[in-house]
Design an enzyme around this catalytic site. Structure first.
Site, PDB file in Angstrom:
ATOM      1  N   GLY A 169     -10.541   9.448  -0.262  1.00 50.23           N
ATOM      2  CA  GLY A 169     -10.047   8.528   0.745  1.00 50.23           C
ATOM      3  C   GLY A 169      -8.771   7.858   0.272  1.00 50.23           C
ATOM      4  CB  CYS A 170      -5.992   6.342   2.159  1.00 53.64           C
ATOM      5  SG  CYS A 170      -6.939   5.415   3.378  1.00 53.64           S
ATOM      6  CG  PHE A 171      -8.335   1.548   1.292  1.00 55.33           C
ATOM      7  CD1 PHE A 171      -7.292   0.700   0.953  1.00 55.33           C
ATOM      8  CD2 PHE A 171      -8.757   1.576   2.614  1.00 55.33           C
ATOM      9  CE1 PHE A 171      -6.686  -0.111   1.916  1.00 55.33           C
ATOM     10  CE2 PHE A 171      -8.159   0.771   3.569  1.00 55.33           C
ATOM     11  CZ  PHE A 171      -7.117  -0.074   3.224  1.00 55.33           C
ATOM     12  CB  THR A 223      -6.227   7.821  -3.588  1.00 52.42           C
ATOM     13  OG1 THR A 223      -6.949   8.934  -3.048  1.00 52.42           O
ATOM     14  CG2 THR A 223      -5.079   8.325  -4.442  1.00 52.42           C
TER      15      THR A 223
END
Lengths: 345, 345, 345, 345
Positions: free
Chosen positions: A148-150, A152
């Protein structure tokens, strides 16, 4: 290498196309979008005129198996879990950008995603694609669960502090700030310009599905149990994630010692840049690039460490890291097709 | 009531003018700006055409003493401390929007502001203008130290949790997000549109001068010692501050119990609104108004409390609260001239 | 090819660095900035960490002549005109991104730029770098006057209509909208975030120095005299220029006929894209790329033609076109180093 | 005065509520929203907490007739035309913010709105609510057709030039720039933050329904036939409209003469401000206020006049002007409830 993309009509699909259209070893073979099948990609995204003029196709497993070497799922959570098993059975390599295979605990998936999980054997097969931490396993994976973006930004920021014993994991608070493109291209009240512009607020307080993902990999990569407080905020920008991480120091260290340790951990990892002392990352400095910038501050006065990390949510936080994982998976140089300089200003 | 404003050419000066131009009891008598004296206010701010067409005047103490009933300092830190003593001696009531009189410890001022403090007897005279917490003393003050923008949001958010014994003050992290107008109207690289837009980052990490102000008043109003980690972030918007506050719960309470306690604390305080359960504030919902919105989340899973508060940094975080304090000081209704509905969207 | 850049610290300097750092034939040899000489480029632009870590140097003509093969001037108007003659005399090829060599009439330069012009023989030597219109002469130039951002969009938009006899040049109105990065990195009141955000307005009404540049090249390339009304507007974005051009049709033609004519004119010119009928360009669709997108609308009801063109002001409107001209000048493929896909969203 | 608002859930409905909640003579009696009936207004717009806490009601003509003195329609085009006749028959005064009654020619409505028009006798009954031009008739109207946002800015800008014989109406081009709130609160791809931010483009080129409205009232108020080219553009902001109007001068006049003429035309009209010579309006200078600012430039070099006008599209371009018309209709001071100072920055 022939590429297939499921969900080519979303923002992370479009970002995969942007990156792969200029990748020296990749060829965009099948762009799949169930909802807009039969239309031209350029009807959805006119900026691809003269660059990627393909027709969007419907999901057709046999076609896919015939035509592509690797299949990306850039779909909302809940789609990949139903489709990926059949491709795995046929031996196709899949990279899933959604959350469907990031938790190995089906019960946790059910609770946080409010949806039925994939079968346990497929969850077990998935290799977590946090490239800098898991490169060895990624190379031999068949199914990659792209982070996921967060997670990462959060994990690249916090993991060295944990594995290095620098912080006490009993209290970790992660304040996430994201641009709105992470919400995808589906029109909804919450991502209208007039609602987002000149506005900052928290959302999904206490219930964001990236929380268990962060906790799982703190445990796997950091070998510590930690309950994390993660509060995501929407800030008025299109791209970018900044995570500010708060924790008590576990021992007396200076900012410079922490910096040196982080530099050591990420030595040779081209896409992670440790900021000079006294400098801290900002999202625009990684705009449209695959970098993750990290800055640290050990506060003697309070006995606490603050870690700040920045990524472009659509690149390192999604499609860029997916391409990085594809490169690893196929034995290419990790940065192939990913050497873009951040666009600034 | 005849009003004088020193620093009429800055953003908080202009915001005072905006509010006082429509205040039923106030008259803008002297608009003072050393740097742009002799020019028309409308040459600096054309939007005041037909509304406030005065000439900007130079600093002239005798003039001021003759013409005004109350003097606002909307100047950068370091100005008011040199001028205010002479006005106090002559009995003029002053409201200082800068940081010059917010710390009672000269040494702390020297360390955090990197500047010589005012004399101790003037520091002692100053009454802190956090209207909701200090109304009684404000009414009888001669010099009001108007709170900083971040401390206003942070303290209104955190104080009930502290005084109510809801959180353990041994670890408090405050993640502040602000629009750029707080930096004032002085052109500098850091507040150019091209640098701020599509960008989020932290600044003054570990060294922001609002830190000791927050700690001082946690002690004074909350009666607890607390070392606070405060990290301010610049987000791409003009107005608005959001503070997200992280702390361990001191006892087992539900979100609803915390909410009810907050509602009790702020009962009758028109400008503080406690959000419904499951809702959290956003800066646009207080835009151009004097409200401070607060939401809370007691997380059973982690044993922590998250408090989120939002203000318009130029209104409740500066000029609006200054007018609120002026109202208290002169026995007017607290909300006189401050009843604007937030501008949304 | 060894590259020198004068004005490396400005936005178009930084954009040259961004583009040339990944150009397969170019090497950044000298980054020159008088004002910040001796500092690291990364101190000015941290996003270049690990990408371009050179020290900024002072202007030193002999050094430059020894070390570089081509010299870019990314300086404000008024700088290049004083330095370029000495380099020309020594045979160095120069590309000037400023306005100093765009007008061949010194008197016009004096009037519109309010500054003394370069000597006539140097003005005469300069070849106008509107790549799509002047490629043949650019290949043999020694000094290239890179076009202004607005003239690039305006001329690529209007020239086919003029040379094709489609419009009556007696009334041409060009409404320009630009992002703020065109104003450069010098802090000034007018480009502060708080002033630009949520704001749109015209500037330099009737006196913008790009007016005579547009008129000159309508005459040179279009072989028509035209007095142009050009009104630039600042819109709240960082990058992008949109020109909307209004003129009476000179004959009865349909939108489709105009489109076909434009496609013919720009046949083989990779960086100009003619939009499908009924579609019109938008700045984000060319973001961070060298494209110029053009849409046309022939209105039967009013007998008028509207032409709309979009570019990224820092790429096709400045540094990208400069690199395109460098490619032409050195016999490289025109698009070398310039094939970036627009960054969208 | 008891107020009813149909379409209370849209942006212009919410803006009516914002203005009327503080109007000294108005009482919000019925807030109607078919789609969200039964919910609280604060569930749709949390910023109204403690300010306007009513429940949204369904459309109920008898209720309305019993309870309200004036009924606003803040609905998309196509709604008011079906409902208003029955209210008119019962003698209720109605103010329609949509386009349903702005054209007296049903055929034109059918062509531009692609929908069946209201019956001719109702079209004939409607009085156009351009307050500054039509105050006398507005006072005696039963049905007010509140002007469109673009026509308000365009007509207030261009009418004096036409009625004063300053311009030749044979070529009028109006370049409109608008913030996105004009598109309302309905989620659609085109008004997502990620699509609008850092983006500028034209839309509805040649087919915008405000074109015939502008032409009609140029004829009615200016007594000239004119075919107008009107091109609207979306710029990345929430509020604000700027119209830049291009036309040939009909006689030799200076900018100052034009300015004086405009000042004369708008003498005593509080909400129109003519800018000083050399100054031009910007949207932020009228933000959240009912002002229309106008600047003019007579260009001797080209023989053309440029007129630039700015409004807040939700205030003077919609709800503010509707309240202004309500004031006229009920014999109140025109500016009652509308004296807000623009919010700047």
């Amino acid at each position: 290498m022939k590429i297939g993309i499921v969900g080519a009509n979303g923002y992370s699909g479009a970002e995969l196309i942007r990156l792969l259209a200029r990748h020296p070893k990749a060829e965009l073979e099948m762009l799949i979008s169930h909802r807009t099948k039969g239309t031209m990609l350029t009807a959805q995204y006119p900026h691809f005129q003269h660059i990627a003029e393909a027709e969007l196709e419907d999901m057709a497993p046999d076609e896919i198996l015939n035509r592509v070497d690797v299949l990306f799922f850039a779909t909302p959570s809940g789609v990949a879990k139903d489709w990926i098993p059949c491709f795995l059975e046929k031996g196709l390599k899949c990279i899933d950008l959604s959350g469907d295979f990031r938790l190995d605990n089906g019960e946790a998936y059910r609770r946080w995603y409010r949806r039925e999980p994939a079968a346990q054997n497929y969850l077990d097969k998935a290799v977590y694609g946090l490239s800098e931490m898991n490169a060895f396993r990624i190379k031999y994976a068949q199914l990659i669960a792209n982070p996921g973006c967060f997670p990462t930004a959060a994990l690249l920021g916090v993991l060295p502090a944990i594995s290095g014993g620098l912080i006490d994991p009993s209290f970790i608070a992660i304040d996430g700030k994201t641009g709105v493109s992470g919400a995808g291209r589906n029109p909804s009240l919450g991502n209208l310009f007039a609602e987002v512009n000149e506005n900052t607020g928290a959302y999904k307080v206490g219930i964001h599905q990236h929380t268990p993902e962060i906790e799982r990999f703190i445990k796997e990569f950091g070998e510590q149990e930690a309950k994390v407080t993660f509060i995501p905020h929407l800030v008025p920008m299109t791209r970018g994630i900044l995570c500010t991480i708060y924790a008590p120091l576990a021992k007396k260290v200076t900012t410079e010692e922490v910096r040196q340790y982080y530099k050591e951990v990420y030595k040779g990892r081209k896409f992670v840049r440790i900021k000079p002392a006294g400098s801290f990352p900002s999202t625009k400095e990684v705009y449209a690039s695959n970098y993750c910038d990290i800055g640290v501050y050990a506060d003697e006065r309070t006995g606490r460490l603050t870690i700040i990390s920045a990524i472009d949510n659509l690149v390192k936080g999604a499609s860029g890291q997916a391409v990085q994982n594809m490169n690893l998976l196929f034995g290419l140089a990790e940065h192939e097709g990913l050497d873009a300089v951040p666009v600034y200003p």
